[in-house]
Scaffold this motif. Structure first.
Motif, short mmCIF file in Angstrom:
data_model
loop_
_atom_site.label_atom_id
_atom_site.label_comp_id
_atom_site.label_asym_id
_atom_site.label_seq_id
_atom_site.Cartn_x
_atom_site.Cartn_y
_atom_site.Cartn_z
N ASP A 19 0.82 -1.22 0.00
CA ASP A 19 0.00 0.00 0.00
C ASP A 19 0.85 1.27 0.00
O ASP A 19 2.07 1.22 0.19
CB ASP A 19 -0.88 0.02 1.26
CG ASP A 19 -1.68 -1.25 1.42
OD1 ASP A 19 -2.24 -1.71 0.41
OD2 ASP A 19 -1.75 -1.78 2.55
N GLY A 20 0.16 2.41 -0.11
CA GLY A 20 0.81 3.72 0.02
C GLY A 20 1.95 3.87 -0.96
O GLY A 20 1.81 3.63 -2.16
N GLY A 84 -2.66 1.90 5.98
CA GLY A 84 -3.09 3.26 5.62
C GLY A 84 -4.41 3.55 6.29
O GLY A 84 -5.11 2.63 6.73
N PRO A 290 1.12 7.00 3.69
CA PRO A 290 0.00 7.33 2.78
C PRO A 290 -0.07 8.82 2.43
O PRO A 290 -0.51 9.17 1.34
CB PRO A 290 -1.24 6.90 3.56
CG PRO A 290 -0.80 6.45 4.91
CD PRO A 290 0.69 6.32 4.92
#
Ligand code: IPM
Ligand code: MG
Length: 367
Positions: A19-20, A84, A290
């Motif tokens: 993620d991010g 996130g 994030p």
């Protein structure tokens, strides 16, 4: 097929961007890996798999079964980052961070190596006074990764008014991580500082006893024991006193963040999570950031340096690992910086430009 007619399969790397900023920093690390393939004539097969919040969005689980299986079938795993705010409301068991623990536990990665050193051209970036860092900092945190409070029972009472997290260690768990620390110390500064809270915790008293016993097998390595509160203080007071810092799971989590910050930027620190057969998962120690994701400003160097650790630890490709580290060093010496390391006189570049610069520096190397 090699020259003896034996089929040699390419080394397999499971790539888990997460993620991010995960996908952007992993992209740069893979560019550098491609350059290593080109310069040194290797072939790595890479397959990309979902993990973390994006995997939850995709198939309802932060660690899909297929992702874990793909990691088990690979020789090494390269991970970006997970988590996130989008997934903060998920129940504890479903949170992206659980995927990390699932990978560590599921793959048996009990030994977490987190080197924290000051790159010569980044001395000015340390928040510590110049006289404290002038002699350099080069610490290897060896963190136990599949035991302790992270993996003990987590309970909440029926009325919800009390909670309990168990910290359990067995002698064999302590022994195997202590051996890793002493082996590392042999090829470094020959000093292990074992960090515990033996003045309060029974698990720490066992830890201290076992580490003391293992140290007898390493007469060339000096051992000292330190309480964790004191260690947190000494890390900012006199970081040069540390060589290998050996500790249990949660103390290692906390102290490795502290150690990273005194080197200037958490964006520079790679890590390896290993078991004894050479298999490893490699990731930057920072999170998914994030707030800066998708802006092409994240520092990809920790992930690039994680690739160097992978080349060295899993694939025993020492010259290749050295080449990546040397390329990073050259790029830093040339004054290029991502914005986390902004300093007077530095040329600020984006994530992709930093990755390109390291790639170019590797490609310029003669085999
Ligand atoms: C780390 C992280 C993880 C940990 C979290 C995300 C579960 O902080 O790798 O240091 O606590 O181990
Ligand atoms: Mg941490």
């Amino acid at each position: 097929m090699n020259e003896n007619g034996i089929t040699v399969r390419n080394k397999k790397i499971a790539v888990l961007p997460g993620d991010g900023i995960g996908p952007e920093i992993v992209r740069e690390a893979l560019k550098v890996l491609k350059a290593v393939e080109q310069v040194f004539g290797h072939r790595f097969d890479t397959g990309t798999y979902p993990v973390g919040g994006c995997a939850h969005d995709l198939c309802g689980s932060c660690l899909p079964e297929e992702t874990l299986e793909a990691c088990k079938c690979a020789d090494a795993v390269l991970l970006g980052a997970v988590g996130g705010p989008k997934w903060d409301a998920l129940p504890g068991e479903e949170r992206p961070e659980r995927a990390l623990l699932g990978l560590r536990g599921g793959l048996g990665l009990f030994a977490n190596l987190r080197p924290a050193k000051i790159w010569p051209s980044l001395k000015g970036a340390s928040p510590l006074k110049p006289e404290i860092v002038s002699g350099g900092i080069d610490i290897l945190v060896v963190r136990e990764l599949t035991g302790g409070i992270y993996f003990g029972a987590h309970r909440r009472s029926a009325d919800g008014k009390s909670a309990c997290d168990e910290m359990v260690y067995s002698d064999s768990e302590v022994e195997r991580i202590a051996k890793v620390a002493f082996e590392c110390a042999k090829s470094r500064g020959k000093k292990v500082t074992s960090v515990d809270k033996a003045n309060v915790l029974e698990s720490s008293r066992l830890w201290r006893a076992i580490v003391g016993r293992v140290s007898k097998e390493y007469p060339d390595v000096v051992l000292d024991h330190m309480y964790v509160d004191n260690a947190a203080m000494q890390l900012v007071r006199d970081p040069a006193r540390f060589d290998v810092l050996l500790t249990e799971n949660m103390f290692g989590d906390i102290l490795s963040d502290e150690a990273s910050q005194i080197t200037g930027s958490i964006g520079m620190l790679p890590s390896a999570s290993l078991r004894l057969d050479g298999f490893g998962m490699y990731e930057p120690i920072h999170g998914s950031a994030p707030d800066i994701a998708g802006k092409n400003i994240a520092n990809p160097l920790a992930t690039i340096l994680s690739v160097a650790m992978m080349l060295r630890s899993t694939f025993s490709l020492h010259r290749e690992a050295d080449a990546v580290e040397e390329a990073v060093s050259k790029v830093l010496d040339s004054g290029l910086r991502t914005s986390d390391l902004a300093a007077p006189g530095a040329s600020i570049v984006g994530t992709a430009q930093m990755g390109d610069a390291v790639t170019e520096a590797v490609l310029k190397m003669v085999k």
